[in-house]
Design an enzyme around this catalytic site. Structure first.
Site, PDB file in Angstrom:
ATOM      1  N   CYS A 231      -1.755   0.907   5.069  1.00  0.00           N
ATOM      2  CA  CYS A 231      -0.542   1.518   4.525  1.00  0.00           C
ATOM      3  C   CYS A 231      -0.083   2.736   5.329  1.00  0.00           C
ATOM      4  O   CYS A 231       1.080   3.125   5.254  1.00  0.00           O
ATOM      5  CB  CYS A 231      -0.758   1.904   3.067  1.00  0.00           C
ATOM      6  SG  CYS A 231      -1.123   0.490   1.996  1.00  0.00           S
TER       7      CYS A 231
ATOM      8  N   HIS B 258       5.091   6.832   1.522  1.00  0.00           N
ATOM      9  CA  HIS B 258       4.609   5.470   1.332  1.00  0.00           C
ATOM     10  C   HIS B 258       4.825   5.102  -0.127  1.00  0.00           C
ATOM     11  O   HIS B 258       4.455   5.860  -1.032  1.00  0.00           O
ATOM     12  CB  HIS B 258       3.128   5.387   1.702  1.00  0.00           C
ATOM     13  CG  HIS B 258       2.472   4.117   1.286  1.00  0.00           C
ATOM     14  ND1 HIS B 258       3.037   2.878   1.533  1.00  0.00           N
ATOM     15  CD2 HIS B 258       1.304   3.879   0.616  1.00  0.00           C
ATOM     16  CE1 HIS B 258       2.237   1.932   1.052  1.00  0.00           C
ATOM     17  NE2 HIS B 258       1.195   2.517   0.488  1.00  0.00           N
TER      18      HIS B 258
ATOM     19  N   ASN C 144       4.481  -2.287  -3.291  1.00  0.00           N
ATOM     20  CA  ASN C 144       3.775  -1.696  -2.156  1.00  0.00           C
ATOM     21  C   ASN C 144       3.835  -2.685  -0.998  1.00  0.00           C
ATOM     22  O   ASN C 144       3.163  -3.707  -1.007  1.00  0.00           O
ATOM     23  CB  ASN C 144       2.325  -1.405  -2.544  1.00  0.00           C
ATOM     24  CG  ASN C 144       1.541  -0.718  -1.438  1.00  0.00           C
ATOM     25  OD1 ASN C 144       1.938  -0.705  -0.279  1.00  0.00           O
ATOM     26  ND2 ASN C 144       0.393  -0.153  -1.797  1.00  0.00           N
TER      27      ASN C 144
END
Length: 323
Positions: A114, A250, A280
């Site tokens: 990520c 993020h 996500n």
């Protein structure tokens, strides 16, 4: 004069299939309310069966190039952040290079889960500042739907597929924090925390594997480390949280996003949030949010942005840039 890596184009791509929370209710012990309350996610996109990570990245790349008014052969390098490449090798970046018809330069992947796009920006910035490239296409693209355990309600409802891209170009600045472009980066990793977020398989284990996560532990590390790395990056640029126009984080979990903003002393009015629509998307989430935030009219020329991310490794970091 100081060489700066300036964003001159941005774009994104989302697969056609939209998956709402209600689709999970039929096969999992979960509800739309449970997912929204714990993550802020309302829907996400899943790639079609024949869509690969490089396909998604290529669409986003074309959008960013068009936005920058550049042709593929104007680009010196492609840096693609992904944890879900099409193949073990070659890199997804070289596949994008081929799909774009780019006949010069070089391309490579970055894998920091990520945090991948932050790492990719840092690498691209270094290429430009060192004079090895003048224009770099930086991508984040993922097909996390390929590595989900669909029986694990704590993870499979959280992730989505997508891609985002920016074009970075070398421009001269005055060497001050008023310059456009990347002003500072801050990167970290700590392999002791590997078991908090990982895929339980890979090439050398001869097992494809699925994503595994200790959500509570990841949350605990995330807020503390994200706020710290953002503040460290701002300090390197001679700036502070009060100078920030937009946090573009993020997009993992709305509680993490809110917790980090609070720890930095910033209002949610200064945060670009897309997690409700995309879930996500790992390395794709920040460039997606940059593209959507600009399209919404939130991000404007001259705005000071800080982007931070944390992912498996654990790996985390932040970038400060002026739009």
């Amino acid at each position: 004069m100081t060489c700066r890596a300036v964003i001159t184009g941005v774009g994104h791509y989302l697969p056609e299939r939209v998956v709402t929370n209600s689709e999970f209710e039929a096969r999992l012990d979960t509800t739309d309310e449970w997912i929204r309350t714990r993550s802020g996610i309302e829907r996400r996109h899943f790639a079609a069966e024949n869509e690969t990570t490089s396909d998604l990245a290529t669409h986003a790349a074309r959008a960013a190039l068009a936005d920058a008014g550049r042709a593929p052969d104007d680009i010196d390098a492609i840096v693609l952040a992904t944890s879900t490449p099409d193949l073990t090798f070659p890199s997804a970046a070289t596949m994008v290079q081929s799909a774009l018809g780019m006949t010069r330069g070089f391309a490579f992947d970055v894998q920091a889960v990520c945090a991948g796009f932050v790492y990719a920006l840092a690498n691209a910035n270094a290429l430009i500042v060192s004079g090895q490239a003048s224009r770099v296409l930086v991508l984040g693209a993922e097909t996390f739907s390929r590595i989900m355990d669909w029986s694990d309600r704590s993870t499979c409802v959280l992730f989505g597929d997508g891609a985002g891209a920016v074009v970075l170009e070398a421009q001269e600045g005055q060497g001050t924090s008023d310059d456009r472009g990347i002003l500072s980066t801050d990167l970290h990793s700590d392999g002791r925390y590997r078991d908090l977020l990982y895929v339980d398989g890979g090439v050398s284990t001869r097992n494809t594997g699925h994503l595994r996560m200790q959500g509570n532990q990841v949350f605990r590390h995330a807020v503390e480390k994200l706020a710290a790395t953002a503040e460290a990056a701002l300090d390197k640029a001679g700036l502070s949280s009060s100078d920030v126009d937009w946090v573009v984080p993020h997009q993992a979990n709305i509680r993490i996003i809110k917790g980090t903003a609070k720890k930095m002393g910033l209002s949610m009015n200064n945060v670009v949030v897309t997690v409700q629509d995309h879930g996500n998307t790992s390395a794709a989430s920040i460039p997606l949010a940059l593209s959507v935030g600009r399209a919404r009219g939130q991000i404007k020329p001259g705005d000071l942005l800080v982007s931070e991310a944390i992912g498996g490794g654990l790996a985390w970091g932040a970038v400060v840039l002026r739009w």
